[in-house]
Design a protein around this motif. Sequence first.
Motif, mmCIF file in Angstrom:
data_model
loop_
_atom_site.group_PDB
_atom_site.id
_atom_site.type_symbol
_atom_site.label_atom_id
_atom_site.label_comp_id
_atom_site.label_asym_id
_atom_site.label_seq_id
_atom_site.Cartn_x
_atom_site.Cartn_y
_atom_site.Cartn_z
ATOM 1 N N LEU A 44 -84.145 48.362 -9.702
ATOM 2 C CA LEU A 44 -83.730 48.619 -10.913
ATOM 3 C C LEU A 44 -85.198 48.059 -11.628
ATOM 4 O O LEU A 44 -85.428 48.642 -12.604
ATOM 5 C CB LEU A 44 -82.660 47.804 -11.384
ATOM 6 C CG LEU A 44 -81.158 48.606 -10.869
ATOM 7 C CD1 LEU A 44 -80.069 47.770 -11.405
ATOM 8 C CD2 LEU A 44 -81.026 50.002 -11.442
ATOM 9 N N GLU A 45 -85.419 47.071 -11.307
ATOM 10 C CA GLU A 45 -86.650 46.358 -11.891
ATOM 11 C C GLU A 45 -87.843 47.349 -11.737
ATOM 12 O O GLU A 45 -88.636 47.654 -12.803
ATOM 13 C CB GLU A 45 -86.959 45.063 -11.386
ATOM 14 C CG GLU A 45 -86.019 43.815 -11.738
ATOM 15 C CD GLU A 45 -86.601 42.569 -10.795
ATOM 16 O OE1 GLU A 45 -87.784 42.538 -10.158
ATOM 17 O OE2 GLU A 45 -85.769 41.799 -10.344
ATOM 18 N N GLU A 46 -88.144 47.728 -10.798
ATOM 19 C CA GLU A 46 -89.056 48.644 -10.385
ATOM 20 C C GLU A 46 -88.958 50.058 -11.341
ATOM 21 O O GLU A 46 -90.022 50.761 -11.491
ATOM 22 C CB GLU A 46 -89.360 49.130 -8.983
ATOM 23 C CG GLU A 46 -89.840 47.834 -8.146
ATOM 24 C CD GLU A 46 -89.500 47.950 -6.734
ATOM 25 O OE1 GLU A 46 -89.888 47.040 -6.084
ATOM 26 O OE2 GLU A 46 -89.095 48.972 -6.327
ATOM 27 N N ASN A 47 -87.673 50.336 -11.693
ATOM 28 C CA ASN A 47 -87.740 51.501 -12.419
ATOM 29 C C ASN A 47 -87.577 51.057 -13.801
ATOM 30 O O ASN A 47 -87.022 52.002 -14.545
ATOM 31 C CB ASN A 47 -86.360 52.371 -11.668
ATOM 32 C CG ASN A 47 -86.860 53.069 -10.567
ATOM 33 O OD1 ASN A 47 -87.542 54.042 -10.528
ATOM 34 N ND2 ASN A 47 -86.609 52.581 -9.421
ATOM 35 N N ASN A 48 -87.795 49.906 -14.152
ATOM 36 C CA ASN A 48 -87.805 49.554 -15.604
ATOM 37 C C ASN A 48 -86.763 49.502 -16.345
ATOM 38 O O ASN A 48 -86.605 49.898 -17.630
ATOM 39 C CB ASN A 48 -88.677 50.372 -16.559
ATOM 40 C CG ASN A 48 -90.187 50.567 -16.016
ATOM 41 O OD1 ASN A 48 -90.882 49.362 -15.501
ATOM 42 N ND2 ASN A 48 -90.814 51.768 -15.610
ATOM 43 N N PHE A 49 -85.446 49.149 -15.658
ATOM 44 C CA PHE A 49 -84.205 48.893 -16.415
ATOM 45 C C PHE A 49 -84.415 47.289 -16.965
ATOM 46 O O PHE A 49 -84.756 46.741 -16.386
ATOM 47 C CB PHE A 49 -83.046 48.899 -15.465
ATOM 48 C CG PHE A 49 -82.759 50.219 -15.156
ATOM 49 C CD1 PHE A 49 -81.494 50.824 -15.983
ATOM 50 C CD2 PHE A 49 -83.443 51.252 -14.301
ATOM 51 C CE1 PHE A 49 -81.427 52.055 -15.609
ATOM 52 C CE2 PHE A 49 -82.901 52.404 -13.846
ATOM 53 C CZ PHE A 49 -82.040 52.959 -14.734
ATOM 54 N N SER A 50 -83.797 47.237 -18.247
ATOM 55 C CA SER A 50 -84.125 46.179 -18.955
ATOM 56 C C SER A 50 -82.746 45.233 -19.258
ATOM 57 O O SER A 50 -82.730 44.193 -19.331
ATOM 58 C CB SER A 50 -84.771 46.379 -20.327
ATOM 59 O OG SER A 50 -83.565 46.935 -21.171
ATOM 60 N N THR A 51 -81.629 46.168 -19.009
ATOM 61 C CA THR A 51 -80.088 45.489 -19.372
ATOM 62 C C THR A 51 -79.354 46.039 -18.346
ATOM 63 O O THR A 51 -79.237 47.186 -18.160
ATOM 64 C CB THR A 51 -79.955 45.781 -20.672
ATOM 65 O OG1 THR A 51 -80.837 45.107 -21.682
ATOM 66 C CG2 THR A 51 -78.410 45.143 -21.085
ATOM 67 N N ILE A 52 -78.371 45.164 -17.882
ATOM 68 C CA ILE A 52 -77.062 45.543 -17.273
ATOM 69 C C ILE A 52 -75.941 44.993 -17.627
ATOM 70 O O ILE A 52 -75.811 44.119 -18.285
ATOM 71 C CB ILE A 52 -77.266 45.191 -15.520
ATOM 72 C CG1 ILE A 52 -75.914 45.455 -14.783
ATOM 73 C CG2 ILE A 52 -77.300 43.536 -15.654
ATOM 74 C CD1 ILE A 52 -76.056 45.547 -13.296
ATOM 75 N N THR A 53 -75.127 46.071 -18.237
ATOM 76 C CA THR A 53 -73.655 45.502 -18.956
ATOM 77 C C THR A 53 -72.547 46.186 -18.306
ATOM 78 O O THR A 53 -72.692 47.363 -17.722
ATOM 79 C CB THR A 53 -73.784 45.973 -20.544
ATOM 80 O OG1 THR A 53 -72.841 45.444 -21.165
ATOM 81 C CG2 THR A 53 -74.121 47.395 -20.539
ATOM 82 N N GLY A 54 -71.318 45.789 -18.567
ATOM 83 C CA GLY A 54 -70.179 46.431 -18.039
ATOM 84 C C GLY A 54 -69.019 45.612 -17.772
ATOM 85 O O GLY A 54 -69.140 44.637 -18.347
ATOM 86 N N VAL A 55 -67.880 46.072 -17.254
ATOM 87 C CA VAL A 55 -66.802 45.872 -17.036
ATOM 88 C C VAL A 55 -66.538 45.713 -15.402
ATOM 89 O O VAL A 55 -66.780 46.370 -15.094
ATOM 90 C CB VAL A 55 -65.476 46.435 -17.778
ATOM 91 C CG1 VAL A 55 -64.239 45.751 -17.425
ATOM 92 C CG2 VAL A 55 -65.853 46.588 -19.103
ATOM 93 N N PRO A 56 -66.137 44.307 -14.726
ATOM 94 C CA PRO A 56 -66.210 44.380 -13.449
ATOM 95 C C PRO A 56 -65.028 44.928 -12.641
ATOM 96 O O PRO A 56 -64.172 45.687 -13.196
ATOM 97 C CB PRO A 56 -65.886 42.916 -13.231
ATOM 98 C CG PRO A 56 -66.228 42.142 -14.560
ATOM 99 C CD PRO A 56 -65.665 43.106 -15.594
ATOM 100 N N CYS A 57 -65.495 45.286 -11.345
ATOM 101 C CA CYS A 57 -64.485 45.700 -10.417
ATOM 102 C C CYS A 57 -64.777 44.709 -9.209
ATOM 103 O O CYS A 57 -66.031 44.554 -8.868
ATOM 104 C CB CYS A 57 -64.997 47.281 -9.983
ATOM 105 S SG CYS A 57 -63.924 47.899 -8.740
ATOM 106 N N SER A 58 -63.716 44.765 -8.278
ATOM 107 C CA SER A 58 -63.950 43.878 -6.958
ATOM 108 C C SER A 58 -65.094 44.616 -6.076
ATOM 109 O O SER A 58 -65.691 44.070 -5.185
ATOM 110 C CB SER A 58 -62.725 43.752 -6.480
ATOM 111 O OG SER A 58 -62.136 44.784 -5.906
ATOM 112 N N TYR A 59 -65.325 46.037 -6.120
ATOM 113 C CA TYR A 59 -66.144 46.528 -5.428
ATOM 114 C C TYR A 59 -67.698 46.300 -5.770
ATOM 115 O O TYR A 59 -68.725 46.355 -5.274
ATOM 116 C CB TYR A 59 -66.217 47.979 -5.574
ATOM 117 C CG TYR A 59 -64.933 48.767 -5.001
ATOM 118 C CD1 TYR A 59 -63.886 48.227 -4.585
ATOM 119 C CD2 TYR A 59 -65.120 50.231 -4.602
ATOM 120 C CE1 TYR A 59 -62.713 48.854 -3.946
ATOM 121 C CE2 TYR A 59 -63.885 50.932 -4.271
ATOM 122 C CZ TYR A 59 -62.930 50.116 -3.873
ATOM 123 O OH TYR A 59 -61.985 50.951 -3.346
#
Lengths: 171, 185
Positions: free
Chosen positions: A14-29
């Motif tokens: 994800l870094e190499e593809n220039n993503f700056s942020t990760i956000t969400g609601v969890p899943c045990s997966y």
Amino acid sequence: MSEIITSNLFLKFLEENNFSTITGVPCSYFKDLLMYLDKEYDQKKIKHILATREDEAVGIASGVAFTNRKAIVYLQNSGLGNIGDALTSLAQLYKLPMLLLISYRGLLPDKDFPEHSIMGEVTEDFLRALKTPYWILEYETWQETMKEAIYTMEKLQSPVALLVKKGVLSL
Amino acid sequence: MKGYEVIEKIKGYINERDMIVSSTGNISREVFHILDQPQVYLRGSLGLQISVGLGIAIEEKKRKVLVILGDGSLLMGMGSIITSSYYKPSNLKILILDNAKYFTTGGQKTVSSAINFTKFLGSLEASFKISKNASEESINQDLTKFINSKGFSILHLKIESGKKALSNITWHPEEITKRIKKKII
């Protein structure tokens, strides 16, 4: 048993593809990935923002996209039911690309979890109805699949989805 | 004061680098016609205005982000004011214009009067958090403190219902995004 995608490699990708942020609601997966993010990962590279609902996470990712940056949103497919309007009247309408990482609950490993069974059956129909291109993420081909998904996301300037079955990102 | 009268007052407090995220319906229309362009005029997605503002604020730390929304939108996306208070970006400012109505859809009641906003905002992690009636006498002072606050700030104003006859936003949402991206560069 097949191997799982290492959290470290997944975030590097994800870094190499220039993503700056990760956000969400969890899943045990996603347990391993989320644990790694909070305990070991240097969030100066990719910021992790906790969201209270899946549509809020799509809203945050939309804000990120308005600034010419990219976010990835993680959610259970149960949360797909919460993001219809966020996709159709915000992210898709305003041409805001983002990657949706969706756990594919309600398949055979979830046979004892009836709360997932109906959404499990309609998940792919649901994504098709929302005109959201999707891929099923698999260990052997994950990098190629993600490259293709990101390429499509950039081309359409719109959200695309990756469906994650049990045992792909976390045991 | 009415909502658009408050928005008219905002003119003096924002500069061309600042980013406004405005809410569905009348508020976006008023911001489009009254304040400098372009801003992030949201047309749909009721309840998501604060989350969009938060997304912009965490990426553009040197830019003030002002979210203007009504009570209907706040109530629908109640979690987002909590999320914002958790991260409290110092450049994020949330202005709630509360007429206790879904005014754009015909003035139906909302349930916002059940909240004691002074207590509610008081419980949140924000460096400025005030709830009051919007009044001509104090609006300039309130906006100064709210917008110039060094940290994450929230201003809740009770307003009277009323709107100006304004035409719809003439830009397609795709054009809004293009103009915002240009403004960011």
